[in-house]
Design an enzyme around this catalytic site. Structure first.
Site, short mmCIF file in Angstrom:
data_model
loop_
_atom_site.label_atom_id
_atom_site.label_comp_id
_atom_site.label_asym_id
_atom_site.label_seq_id
_atom_site.Cartn_x
_atom_site.Cartn_y
_atom_site.Cartn_z
N ASN A 36 -1.82 -4.60 -18.16
CA ASN A 36 -1.00 -5.27 -17.13
C ASN A 36 -1.51 -6.69 -16.91
O ASN A 36 -0.75 -7.66 -16.99
CB ASN A 36 -1.08 -4.53 -15.78
N ASP A 37 -2.79 -6.79 -16.64
CA ASP A 37 -3.34 -8.12 -16.41
C ASP A 37 -3.45 -8.90 -17.71
O ASP A 37 -3.21 -10.11 -17.73
CB ASP A 37 -4.72 -8.01 -15.73
N ARG A 51 2.64 -11.09 -13.09
CA ARG A 51 3.15 -9.72 -13.24
C ARG A 51 3.93 -9.25 -12.02
O ARG A 51 4.69 -8.30 -12.09
CB ARG A 51 2.00 -8.75 -13.55
N CYS A 85 -5.37 1.30 -20.63
CA CYS A 85 -4.99 2.00 -19.40
C CYS A 85 -3.93 1.29 -18.57
O CYS A 85 -3.68 1.66 -17.43
CB CYS A 85 -6.22 2.27 -18.54
N HIS A 103 0.82 -1.21 0.00
CA HIS A 103 0.00 0.00 0.00
C HIS A 103 0.85 1.26 0.00
O HIS A 103 0.52 2.25 -0.63
CB HIS A 103 -0.95 -0.01 1.20
N GLU A 151 -9.24 -7.35 -19.70
CA GLU A 151 -7.93 -7.75 -19.21
C GLU A 151 -7.83 -9.27 -19.02
O GLU A 151 -6.80 -9.77 -18.62
CB GLU A 151 -7.57 -7.00 -17.92
N ARG A 190 -8.93 4.10 -9.95
CA ARG A 190 -8.91 2.82 -9.22
C ARG A 190 -9.56 3.02 -7.86
O ARG A 190 -8.91 3.47 -6.93
CB ARG A 190 -7.48 2.34 -9.04
N ARG A 218 -13.56 2.87 -11.94
CA ARG A 218 -13.57 1.41 -12.02
C ARG A 218 -14.06 0.89 -10.67
O ARG A 218 -13.56 1.31 -9.63
CB ARG A 218 -12.17 0.88 -12.30
C1 PEP Z 1 -4.31 -3.47 -15.77
O1 PEP Z 1 -4.44 -4.63 -15.38
O2 PEP Z 1 -3.68 -3.16 -16.80
C2 PEP Z 1 -4.94 -2.36 -15.01
C3 PEP Z 1 -4.95 -1.14 -15.50
O3 PEP Z 1 -5.43 -2.64 -13.79
P1 PEP Z 1 -4.55 -2.87 -12.48
O4 PEP Z 1 -3.14 -2.50 -12.82
O5 PEP Z 1 -5.16 -1.99 -11.44
O6 PEP Z 1 -4.75 -4.31 -12.23
MG MG Z 2 -5.95 -5.09 -13.92
#
Ligand code: PEP
Ligand code: MG
Length: 751
Positions: free
Chosen positions: A630-631, A641, A678, A365, A607, A472, A508
């Site tokens: 990312n996911d 990741r 994003c 965090h 994602e 987020r 989100r």
């Molecule tokens: C992602 O997964 O790319 C994303 C934007 O969400 P987070 O990084 O919050 O999982």
């Molecule tokens: Mg994500």
């Protein structure tokens, strides 16, 4: 009170310390005194020398010619064993011990029993103090304590440099030379400034008690004060005492009643130490044991006790917890072993330049908050706290994950140069702020920013973002100590919309679970949390939670546009169920006097790869798509990741990822459904270039990335890039990065 045993020993020690004699004479007197006091035939002091040696510095009873001649390797013999393991050995039959080794020059063969204690400081062994007897003898606890106490005084002599005339002693990390450590970067950027310790070390000035009886009272009072202050903190309705901090405080409170710990403190005072020296002695033991501890659970417990001892030292010496906050230098680089998010938010943001942690993880965090505040954060730098002194010059390089403490002149100059260049670049980005983001060939690109905290909102104006492409919402739930109240959420979301002043904000819904745990909810233990019960899976199973959040969003919007989307949707059915919940909340709202949103758009994150194979159905019912790269990359490559070993294993600029993204962007555009991306990849200029080449016209990224990405696209001909890329999709290379880089160089695209 009679002056006996350990008390007499310390009284005499003090007399020796006060005499104007050479260091060698002082050590000789100390060994003589200890031997006499403990009725031992031998007492010896070994101190550490560079290269992992222990040298005999003084002895009573062994051959004097061995002084400064006998050397043992760390781990060699019983003395070496004590040094290596940092713990006392109390042996009534020393030759029977597996580590026993005979050194003829010391003439020690007739000695049977031996007690050796480490001379330690901040978890480092500086030497060994040992006594020996000819007969089989078991040294009592009181004798062990007394020897440990003398060892502490010897440690103080070593680190204060008062034995300097006896040659170089390896006193552990020297805090006057440049030091460089590498860790992991949790937030990029470079900071230069002065070190501030989040929990400053307290220097104990006075070790030996003038009046042992009153020290006992002081210690008892300090324990009572400590308990009271912890109780008061726990009882306070203070917003800063949030979930994590509260847990820590509760653990402290429990340890403040730990009988073993209290007994150790009292024993140390009984030997004639001042109350603060007693705390430090016990803390030294703790640190020495921590250095050898591999069980992370035990280590956490020891860290807690160590922190508690620090708190107590501050009590006893009258140095308050908040002194660091008050005297914060204008360019503070904060050092901590670990830290909660609320603690970080407690510091004056205008003075905080960087953060260095011994522990931490990118998803912790505190890292999330540091990123939100745009403070370079380097974590996982082992032992860094032992290396730094408050006020030291520090460079925290979040780009390379290096920390330079007391850097040499040339390193500082090199960084000054680097920072000046950055500032120039920053100025260039600011100058472009108002310029529309249009490619050379006239393609308009929407640049949005990612956010999650109120602290992020000023970046909207500074970065020139056109809106918030990803808000987020879980961050707010994670950093507060309890489930936020509905009204608080309405106010928070309302403030976000107020700040956005008409610019779009895509909220989100909660992406909880996995490693995003709430301090006030018991975490569910899962084998694969990233693929586990997280995000929409949690909120569809707990629809009340989702409806609660949607209700807050609808109320906050009040006559304004509201964009919301769901994370980790794997199939269209999940999306339609979630969308139906929004509908129900809208119907509910219609029955109240509250003003509904002017317009509501409900979209989804894409994602999870499976969702892309239902594109036609999805596109017919979603208002927009936001790709979470990312996911998506994690699931596409089946590559965690958060696993540093896999960090560079696969490249998002590769045929599988680009082909997949193309499928999505082509599908969405053919149906006229807005599509944004994003994930982190949208914020890196070369990657952003490739995304534009694929057909993306809307990118959402960290605010600091908007300048560099805009600079890139202002020099890009997107049509030429698309044509160039059409040749790449069928290639079988591991990565297409070099081809794209070459394109950028040939076309003078500013990446
Ligand atoms: C992602 O997964 O790319 C994303 C934007 O969400 P987070 O990084 O919050 O999982
Ligand atoms: Mg994500």
């Amino acid at each position: 009170m009679p002056t006996t045993g350990p008390l007499l020993l310390l009284k005499k020690m003090r007399e020796i310390m006060e005499q104007r004699i050479t260091s060698q004479a002082r050590l000789d007197k100390i060994v003589h005194l200890i031997a006499a006091n403990m009725v031992a035939e031998v007492c010896s002091i070994y101190l550490a020398k560079a290269g992992g040696w222990l040298e005999l510095f003084a002895t009573e009873g062994l051959n004097k010619a061995a002084v400064h001649a006998t050397r043992l390797k760390m781990g060699e013999g019983i003395v070496g064993d004590v040094a290596l393991n940092g713990r006392p050995l109390n042996l009534s039959d020393a030759p029977a011990h597996p580590s026993f080794s005979y050194r003829a020059e010391t003439g020690e063969d007739p000695y049977q029993s031996m007690l050796g204690v480490p001379i330690t400081r901040s978890g480092r062994t500086l030497g060994v103090l040992a006594v020996q007897n000819r007969t089989h003898r078991h040294y009592g606890d009181e004798e062990v304590e007394a020897l440990l106490t003398v060892a502490m005084i010897l440690a103080e002599m070593v680190v204060s440099g008062s034995l300097g005339d006896l040659g170089e002693i390896d006193a552990g990390p020297r805090r006057d030379r440049p030091w460089r450590g590498s860790g992991a970067s949790f937030c990029e950027g470079i900071a230069m400034g002065r070190a501030v310790l989040h929990e400053p070390r307290v220097k104990v000035e006075k070790l030996i008690a003038d009046d042992p009886a009153s020290e006992r009272l002081r210690l008892d009072q300090a324990i009572v004060d400590l308990r009271n202050s912890l109780d008061a903190l726990l009882a306070a309705e203070d917003h800063v005492i949030t979930g994590e901090t509260r847990d820590v405080l509760e653990t402290y409170r429990m340890f403040a009643d730990d009988r073993g710990w209290l007994l150790k403190l009292r024993e140390a005072v009984f030997t004639g130490l001042t109350a603060e020296a007693a705390v430090e002695r016990v803390q030294n033991d703790m640190r020495a044991r921590m250095a050898r501890q591999t069980d992370s659970h035990m280590l956490d417990r020891m860290h807690d006790l160590d922190d508690l001892a620090n708190r107590m030292l501050r009590h006893l010496t009258g140095k308050s917890d908040t002194s660091a906050h008050e005297l914060l230098p204008a360019d503070t680089i904060l050092f901590a072993r670990t830290m909660g998010p609320a603690e970080l938010l407690d510091y004056d943001r205008t003075k905080l330049r960087g953060l260095v942690l011994e522990e931490g993880s990118p998803t912790s965090h505190v890292a999330i908050v540091a990123r939100a505040l745009d403070i370079p954060l380097i974590g996982r730098i082992e032992g860094v706290i032992d290396q730094v002194e408050p006020g030291d010059w520090v460079i925290a390089d979040g780009d390379s994950a290096d920390v330079h403490i007391r850097p040499a002149h040339d390193v500082r100059e090199a960084y000054r140069h680097k920072l000046a260049l950055r500032a120039q670049r920053q100025a260039a980005f600011s100058a472009q702020r108002a310029q529309p983001a249009v490619t050379i060939d006239g393609e308009r690109i929407k640049l949005m920013m990612n956010a999650g905290l109120i602290a992020d909102l000023p970046h909207l104006e500074e970065s020139g973002a056109e809106g918030i492409g990803l808000f987020r919402t879980e961050l707010q739930f994670m950093i507060s100590g309890e489930m936020p109240r509905l009204q608080n959420l309405v106010e928070l979301y309302g403030a976000v919309l107020d700040n956005a002043a008409g610019r779009p904000v895509v909220f989100r819904t909660l992406d909880l679970g996995g490693d995003k745990v709430l301090p006030y909810v018991r975490p569910v233990s899962e084998e694969n949390p990233a693929m586990g019960w997280r995000a929409i899976r949690v909120t569809l199973d707990r629809p009340a939670l989702l409806r609660y959040q949607i209700r807050a969003l609808l109320r906050a919007a009040k006559g304004r546009d509201l964009d919301l989307m769901f994370p980790m949707v794997a199939e269209v059915a999940e999306f339609s169920t979630a969308k139906a919940l929004v509908q129900r909340e809208l119907e509910r709202l219609a029955k109240t006097k509250d003003q509904p949103p002017r317009k509501i758009r409900v979209g989804t994150m894409l994602e999870v790869p499976a969702l892309a194979f239902q594109l036609p159905a999805l596109l017919s019912m979603t208002d927009f798509i936001s790709v979470g790269s990312n996911d998506l990359a994690q699931f596409l490559f089946a590559s965690d990741r958060g696993n540093p070993r896999l960090g560079n294993r696969y490249d998002v600029l590769s045929a599988p990822m680009l082909n997949f993204l193309k499928l999505i962007v082509d599908g969405a555009r053919s149906r006229g459904v807005p599509v944004t991306i994003c994930g982190e990849m949208a914020g890196r200029p070369l990657e952003a270039m490739a995304l534009i080449g694929l057909g993306f016209r809307s990118l959402s990224m960290a605010p600091a990335s908007i300048g560099p990405v805009k600079q890139m696209l202002l020099s890009l001909n997107s049509g030429r890039l698309s044509t160039f890329m059409s040749e790449l999709y069928g290639r079988s290379d591991h990565s297409l990065r070099e081809y794209l880089k070459q394109f950028a160089i040939n076309e003078s695209v500013q990446i």
